[in-house]
Design a protein around this motif. Sequence first.
Motif, PDB file in Angstrom:
ATOM      1  N   SER A  34      32.694   2.726 100.793  1.00 57.92           N
ATOM      2  CA  SER A  34      31.622   3.469 101.446  1.00 57.92           C
ATOM      3  C   SER A  34      31.438   4.783 100.702  1.00 57.92           C
ATOM      4  O   SER A  34      32.389   5.549 100.531  1.00 57.92           O
ATOM      5  N   ASP A  36      29.403   7.068 101.784  1.00 56.56           N
ATOM      6  CA  ASP A  36      28.935   8.037 102.777  1.00 56.56           C
ATOM      7  C   ASP A  36      30.027   8.973 103.284  1.00 56.56           C
ATOM      8  O   ASP A  36      29.725   9.995 103.889  1.00 56.56           O
ATOM      9  N   TYR A  37      31.298   8.627 103.063  1.00 57.31           N
ATOM     10  CA  TYR A  37      32.406   9.416 103.603  1.00 57.31           C
ATOM     11  C   TYR A  37      33.374   9.774 102.483  1.00 57.31           C
ATOM     12  O   TYR A  37      33.838   8.895 101.765  1.00 57.31           O
ATOM     13  N   GLU A  38      33.672  11.061 102.348  1.00 50.85           N
ATOM     14  CA  GLU A  38      34.497  11.517 101.238  1.00 50.85           C
ATOM     15  C   GLU A  38      35.836  12.105 101.670  1.00 50.85           C
ATOM     16  O   GLU A  38      36.568  12.620 100.840  1.00 50.85           O
ATOM     17  N   CYS A  43      35.832   9.332 107.377  1.00 48.73           N
ATOM     18  CA  CYS A  43      35.988   7.899 107.124  1.00 48.73           C
ATOM     19  C   CYS A  43      36.547   7.193 108.360  1.00 48.73           C
ATOM     20  O   CYS A  43      35.977   6.216 108.835  1.00 48.73           O
ATOM     21  N   GLY A 106      25.134   1.653 105.716  1.00 49.95           N
ATOM     22  CA  GLY A 106      25.346   2.830 104.873  1.00 49.95           C
ATOM     23  C   GLY A 106      25.189   2.540 103.398  1.00 49.95           C
ATOM     24  O   GLY A 106      24.708   1.495 102.976  1.00 49.95           O
ATOM     25  N   ASN A 107      25.641   3.511 102.614  1.00 50.90           N
ATOM     26  CA  ASN A 107      25.556   3.466 101.151  1.00 50.90           C
ATOM     27  C   ASN A 107      26.905   2.998 100.632  1.00 50.90           C
ATOM     28  O   ASN A 107      27.907   3.703 100.796  1.00 50.90           O
ATOM     29  N   ASN A 108      26.952   1.822 100.009  1.00 49.65           N
ATOM     30  CA  ASN A 108      28.208   1.210  99.594  1.00 49.65           C
ATOM     31  C   ASN A 108      28.130   0.697  98.165  1.00 49.65           C
ATOM     32  O   ASN A 108      27.048   0.437  97.651  1.00 49.65           O
TER      33      ASN A 108
END
Length: 113
Positions: A34, A36-38, A43, A106-108
């Motif tokens: 993912s 979207d989570y850093e 996460c 999301g963005n994956n």
Amino acid sequence: NTGKESECTARGPMHAFYTCIGRQNNGCVSYCQSLDYEDQTSCESASLEWDWEEQVCKHWNYQADRAFSANCTSRPSWDECEKVRGCWWDGTSCMGRSTGCNNRPGNNTWIGS
């Protein structure tokens, strides 16, 4: 488990043989990351898996176990629906969410082979 490539691939199209010589275990495993989570907090708040070694957020492998799979709702019949992991036929249409990284919210991005 260790074994021979021929034994692995003989199990059918859902099996692929990889070697990890010279690579760390996490670096050899394919996964859906993912983007979207850093950090761990965001996460895990999204019910995803934080990988400490790689410092990335991943979708759990039971949710995303391949780079691409068809969208469940695009399957027009029971037999086509049942071929896609994560989908089920409700009597009139195909429901669920397939396990392709491309179908996770999301963005994956798919990492690995």
